[in-house]
Motif scaffolding. Sequence first.
Motif, PDB file in Angstrom:
ATOM      1  N   UNK A 225       4.040   5.380  -5.756  1.00  0.00           N
ATOM      2  CA  UNK A 225       3.974   5.402  -7.220  1.00  0.00           C
ATOM      3  C   UNK A 225       2.941   6.414  -7.697  1.00  0.00           C
ATOM      4  N   UNK A 226       1.798   6.465  -7.021  1.00  0.00           N
ATOM      5  CA  UNK A 226       0.746   7.421  -7.383  1.00  0.00           C
ATOM      6  C   UNK A 226       1.232   8.868  -7.213  1.00  0.00           C
ATOM      7  N   UNK A 227       2.223   9.056  -6.327  1.00  0.00           N
ATOM      8  CA  UNK A 227       2.773  10.391  -6.083  1.00  0.00           C
ATOM      9  C   UNK A 227       4.055  10.628  -6.868  1.00  0.00           C
ATOM     10  N   UNK A 228       4.250   9.829  -7.934  1.00  0.00           N
ATOM     11  CA  UNK A 228       5.422   9.934  -8.803  1.00  0.00           C
ATOM     12  C   UNK A 228       6.717   9.537  -8.102  1.00  0.00           C
ATOM     13  N   UNK A 229       6.598   8.728  -7.059  1.00  0.00           N
ATOM     14  CA  UNK A 229       7.783   8.192  -6.406  1.00  0.00           C
ATOM     15  C   UNK A 229       8.210   6.882  -7.042  1.00  0.00           C
ATOM     16  N   UNK A 230       9.332   6.373  -6.571  1.00  0.00           N
ATOM     17  CA  UNK A 230       9.888   5.123  -7.092  1.00  0.00           C
ATOM     18  C   UNK A 230      10.107   4.130  -5.953  1.00  0.00           C
TER      19      UNK A 230
ATOM     20  N   UNK B 266       0.826  -1.204   0.000  1.00  0.00           N
ATOM     21  CA  UNK B 266       0.000   0.000   0.000  1.00  0.00           C
ATOM     22  C   UNK B 266       0.862   1.255   0.000  1.00  0.00           C
ATOM     23  N   UNK B 267       1.924   1.237   0.788  1.00  0.00           N
ATOM     24  CA  UNK B 267       2.818   2.392   0.820  1.00  0.00           C
ATOM     25  C   UNK B 267       3.526   2.571  -0.526  1.00  0.00           C
ATOM     26  N   UNK B 268       3.894   1.460  -1.150  1.00  0.00           N
ATOM     27  CA  UNK B 268       4.529   1.536  -2.467  1.00  0.00           C
ATOM     28  C   UNK B 268       3.543   2.062  -3.507  1.00  0.00           C
ATOM     29  N   UNK B 269       2.314   1.610  -3.421  1.00  0.00           N
ATOM     30  CA  UNK B 269       1.266   2.084  -4.334  1.00  0.00           C
ATOM     31  C   UNK B 269       1.083   3.596  -4.189  1.00  0.00           C
TER      32      UNK B 269
END
Length: 252
Positions: free
Chosen positions: A46-51, A40-43
């Motif tokens: 990613x939604x916030x343009x993170x990697x 969930x944290x990774x999702x």
Amino acid sequence: MGEFSGYDAMSLIDQYYQKINTSFQQIIEKEANKIRILAEKAYEAIRSDGLIYAFGTGHSHILVEEIFYRAGGIAPVYPVLVSSLMLHEKAVLSSKLERIDGIGEAIVSELPISSRDIVIVFSNSGSNSVVVTFAENAKKTGAYVAAVTSVEHSKNVTARNELGKKLYEVADLTIDNHVPYGDACLKMNDVTVGPLSTICGAFIINSVVVEIVRFFEKDGMTPPVFLSANVPQGDEVNALLLEKYRKHIPIL
């Protein structure tokens, strides 16, 4: 066919399978919730343009490659692959280097990790300097740091780093791979064979990926998943993902 000193070859294969299955069952029973939390944290990242930054040394680097640029894998994965800490240049030297303080911090300083990113560190022993100090310095960037490690092994060895800590003590979230001390699991006379950390680590990290994709699907969004380049439309689908992420992940 060679002899097995009294061991039946098929029964050894069965025993190895049972050991793998036991670790898998423990992961499912005890780590599933943490796998979902990390997903969930990774999702959200990613939604916030993170990697998702992934790092490991020695054989643990295999798990970094396992989730990078592969069929059924997600695209926004930044693999931190430091060749001198892998095995293909000088295997024994890599083991010596991963115990030297300062290297983990130096690696982080060369990466554009930020608070919007997720960092996953793989290390079965979780005791050597590079992985521990990498995790500690990644946290200083504000990134959320997760570890995939053997807690049992870590608790039975001395910390080889300036912090005097193990990886599971530094990470924001630790997923235990439920691999026994020493990694190998089958005792045969005077040797122990049948390592588990790579198999269990691959199961854990691919389970995280599956859960990330589930979050995308739940929200009605198309997940950034690579196809095999050897299936129809594979090149076309992958080209769009490469166009989006190559500027953030130079190794693509």
